[in-house]
Scaffold this motif. Sequence first.
Motif, short mmCIF file in Angstrom:
data_model
loop_
_atom_site.label_atom_id
_atom_site.label_comp_id
_atom_site.label_asym_id
_atom_site.label_seq_id
_atom_site.Cartn_x
_atom_site.Cartn_y
_atom_site.Cartn_z
N LYS A 261 -0.75 12.63 -7.70
CA LYS A 261 -2.01 11.98 -8.04
C LYS A 261 -3.15 12.99 -8.11
O LYS A 261 -3.19 13.97 -7.35
CB LYS A 261 -2.37 10.92 -7.00
CG LYS A 261 -1.35 9.79 -6.87
CD LYS A 261 -1.84 8.75 -5.86
CE LYS A 261 -0.88 7.59 -5.76
NZ LYS A 261 -1.40 6.53 -4.85
N PHE A 262 -4.08 12.72 -9.03
CA PHE A 262 -5.31 13.49 -9.12
C PHE A 262 -6.44 12.52 -9.46
O PHE A 262 -6.28 11.63 -10.31
CB PHE A 262 -5.23 14.55 -10.21
CG PHE A 262 -6.58 15.13 -10.59
CD1 PHE A 262 -7.16 16.10 -9.79
CD2 PHE A 262 -7.27 14.66 -11.70
CE1 PHE A 262 -8.41 16.62 -10.11
CE2 PHE A 262 -8.52 15.17 -12.03
CZ PHE A 262 -9.09 16.16 -11.24
N LEU B 209 -5.50 10.31 -12.63
CA LEU B 209 -4.17 10.21 -13.22
C LEU B 209 -3.12 10.07 -12.13
O LEU B 209 -3.25 10.65 -11.05
CB LEU B 209 -3.84 11.46 -14.04
CG LEU B 209 -4.71 11.77 -15.26
CD1 LEU B 209 -4.41 13.18 -15.76
CD2 LEU B 209 -4.49 10.75 -16.36
N ASN B 210 -2.09 9.30 -12.42
CA ASN B 210 -0.87 9.26 -11.60
C ASN B 210 0.28 9.77 -12.46
O ASN B 210 0.43 9.36 -13.62
CB ASN B 210 -0.54 7.82 -11.16
CG ASN B 210 -1.33 7.37 -9.96
OD1 ASN B 210 -2.37 7.93 -9.64
ND2 ASN B 210 -0.84 6.34 -9.30
N TYR B 211 1.10 10.66 -11.89
CA TYR B 211 2.29 11.14 -12.59
C TYR B 211 3.49 10.88 -11.71
O TYR B 211 3.62 11.44 -10.61
CB TYR B 211 2.19 12.63 -12.91
CG TYR B 211 3.39 13.14 -13.69
CD1 TYR B 211 3.50 12.91 -15.05
CD2 TYR B 211 4.42 13.82 -13.05
CE1 TYR B 211 4.59 13.36 -15.77
CE2 TYR B 211 5.53 14.27 -13.75
CZ TYR B 211 5.61 14.04 -15.11
OH TYR B 211 6.70 14.47 -15.81
N HIS C 171 0.81 -1.22 0.00
CA HIS C 171 0.00 0.00 0.00
C HIS C 171 0.84 1.27 0.00
O HIS C 171 0.36 2.34 0.35
CB HIS C 171 -0.95 0.01 1.20
CG HIS C 171 -0.29 -0.35 2.50
ND1 HIS C 171 -0.58 -1.50 3.18
CD2 HIS C 171 0.68 0.26 3.22
CE1 HIS C 171 0.16 -1.58 4.27
NE2 HIS C 171 0.92 -0.49 4.32
N GLU C 172 2.12 1.17 -0.38
CA GLU C 172 2.92 2.38 -0.57
C GLU C 172 2.28 3.21 -1.69
O GLU C 172 1.83 2.66 -2.70
CB GLU C 172 4.36 2.03 -0.91
CG GLU C 172 5.13 1.36 0.23
CD GLU C 172 4.79 -0.11 0.42
OE1 GLU C 172 5.21 -0.70 1.43
OE2 GLU C 172 4.10 -0.67 -0.47
N PRO C 173 2.20 4.53 -1.53
CA PRO C 173 1.39 5.35 -2.45
C PRO C 173 1.83 5.30 -3.91
O PRO C 173 1.02 5.55 -4.80
CB PRO C 173 1.52 6.77 -1.87
CG PRO C 173 2.71 6.72 -0.98
CD PRO C 173 2.79 5.33 -0.45
N ASN C 174 3.10 5.00 -4.17
CA ASN C 174 3.57 4.93 -5.55
C ASN C 174 3.23 3.61 -6.23
O ASN C 174 3.54 3.41 -7.41
CB ASN C 174 5.08 5.16 -5.61
CG ASN C 174 5.86 4.18 -4.76
OD1 ASN C 174 5.66 4.11 -3.55
ND2 ASN C 174 6.74 3.42 -5.36
N THR C 175 2.57 2.68 -5.51
CA THR C 175 2.30 1.36 -6.06
C THR C 175 0.85 1.16 -6.49
O THR C 175 0.52 0.10 -7.03
CB THR C 175 2.66 0.26 -5.04
OG1 THR C 175 1.81 0.39 -3.89
CG2 THR C 175 4.12 0.36 -4.61
N LEU D 239 -6.34 15.42 -4.44
CA LEU D 239 -4.96 15.58 -4.90
C LEU D 239 -4.04 14.87 -3.93
O LEU D 239 -4.31 14.85 -2.71
CB LEU D 239 -4.58 17.06 -4.98
CG LEU D 239 -5.37 17.93 -5.95
CD1 LEU D 239 -4.99 19.40 -5.77
CD2 LEU D 239 -5.13 17.51 -7.40
N GLY D 240 -2.97 14.29 -4.43
CA GLY D 240 -2.06 13.57 -3.54
C GLY D 240 -0.61 13.67 -3.97
O GLY D 240 -0.30 13.80 -5.16
N LEU D 241 0.27 13.61 -2.98
CA LEU D 241 1.71 13.50 -3.20
C LEU D 241 2.19 12.34 -2.35
O LEU D 241 1.96 12.30 -1.14
CB LEU D 241 2.43 14.79 -2.78
CG LEU D 241 3.96 14.72 -2.70
CD1 LEU D 241 4.57 14.45 -4.06
CD2 LEU D 241 4.53 16.01 -2.09
N GLY D 242 2.85 11.37 -2.99
CA GLY D 242 3.31 10.19 -2.27
C GLY D 242 4.77 9.89 -2.56
O GLY D 242 5.28 10.24 -3.63
#
Length: 446
Positions: free
Chosen positions: A421-422, A410-412, A188-192, A440-443
């Motif tokens: 993330k948006f 979207l993930n960038y 569950h790491e946010p970049n995964t 909105l998210g930053l991981g």
Amino acid sequence: MIRTISTVIGSFYIIASATSFAAENVPSIEELWSIVQSQQAELEQLKQELERSRSQTQTVEVRMLENSQRIEAVGEVIDQPGRLRGNSWADRTTIGGYGEMLYNNETSSSSTKELDVQRFVLFASHRFSENLRFFSELEIEHSFINDDARSPGAVELEQAYIEWDYAPNHSVLAGMHLVPMGIINETHEPNTFYGVERNRVESRIIPSTYRVNGIKFAGQLGSGFSYDLDIHEGLFFESGNGGELSIRDSRQSGARAEMDSPAYTGRLRYTGIPGLELGISMQYQGDMTQDGSTRGNIGRDGVIDMQGNPVSDISGLLSEAHVTYRTGPWGFTALYAGWDIDNKIENVANNDLSNNGLGRNKQYGYYLQPSYQINSKLGSFLRLERTNERAGSNSGAAKNSATNRTVVGLNYWLADNVVLKFDYQFEDDDKDRDIDGFNLGLGWQF
């Protein structure tokens, strides 16, 4: 031999000079001797160069042999497990972490706009030997904690266990760990994963992050199959003031956990085809009230019915199945999870004797999520979710309890381990409490 060659050459020149009637200038004996001496010097030089060449060839051959022996020696070292790994404490210890900051615009309620460091997790592991390891994660949620109600934060031990490889391809761990169920709970790491927030199914039906104390066996069965068998603390229902009967709020999280009725979880996975994962898991608990336990020292009230009588022996079975597949830029994920709980739960009341268990004997959720990787940095997804935590009835408080949600976003990836993330959610609640908004998210992970 060189002297003989010189004599022959000299004789040749003398004969050639004597028989050449056209030559006007015949060389003298001194000149001929000079020529012979010069040629002899050239021959001597050629001889020395030949000897040097032979010596260099032999040297190259010796060095090639020595290098071959060294390569063989290195190979023998490589074949010995652990010989090339560092033996110092630092070489055997790993530090890492992950975290995420989120902005929610009217996605948890129609008037909520929140900016939050939702979680920050530090990871530490240590390798005692080739087959014995320690893993741990310490999490801070919502930045800080204190006695003020405005501080929703918590400091939690998410993992802390020892893992031992007791046989090739088989291991056992003991301590605080993550229940082997679903997709998000263990990874569950946010970049995964796609989406700012975790999906609702793996938050409410599978109460991720679902961490427990216990013992877990795991291993590879061959041909792409693997297994997990877990014996751990179970959930702990209590009457409380309304929310305590939800699956998520019944987690004990290893905090002086009741073990009157442990839970048993098993999982089988298949990953034998590149890009494909199939998984099925089940969890059973004989009594989700922990034998009707009441423990005032940790705020556990026990379970009562609407007449105030204690209730116990509420069993529960959680079943889950999922598939993930990735081919080229396309991806697809689908998951179903559902609870089948003893019908006694429908008579459970809050502390004020109002009914809280109606419909909770059946709970389920599922989602479908196609995704497309636009390029190496940018990916898009669409997720369709449905959850119902009171599916066993459609009357009273359980009436119209299902929620449908559509999330597109979207993930960038700024780097492999840093993501922006948006997403935008469209919620269709059967109680007409629809909540539409964006996140909105930053991981990050390191």
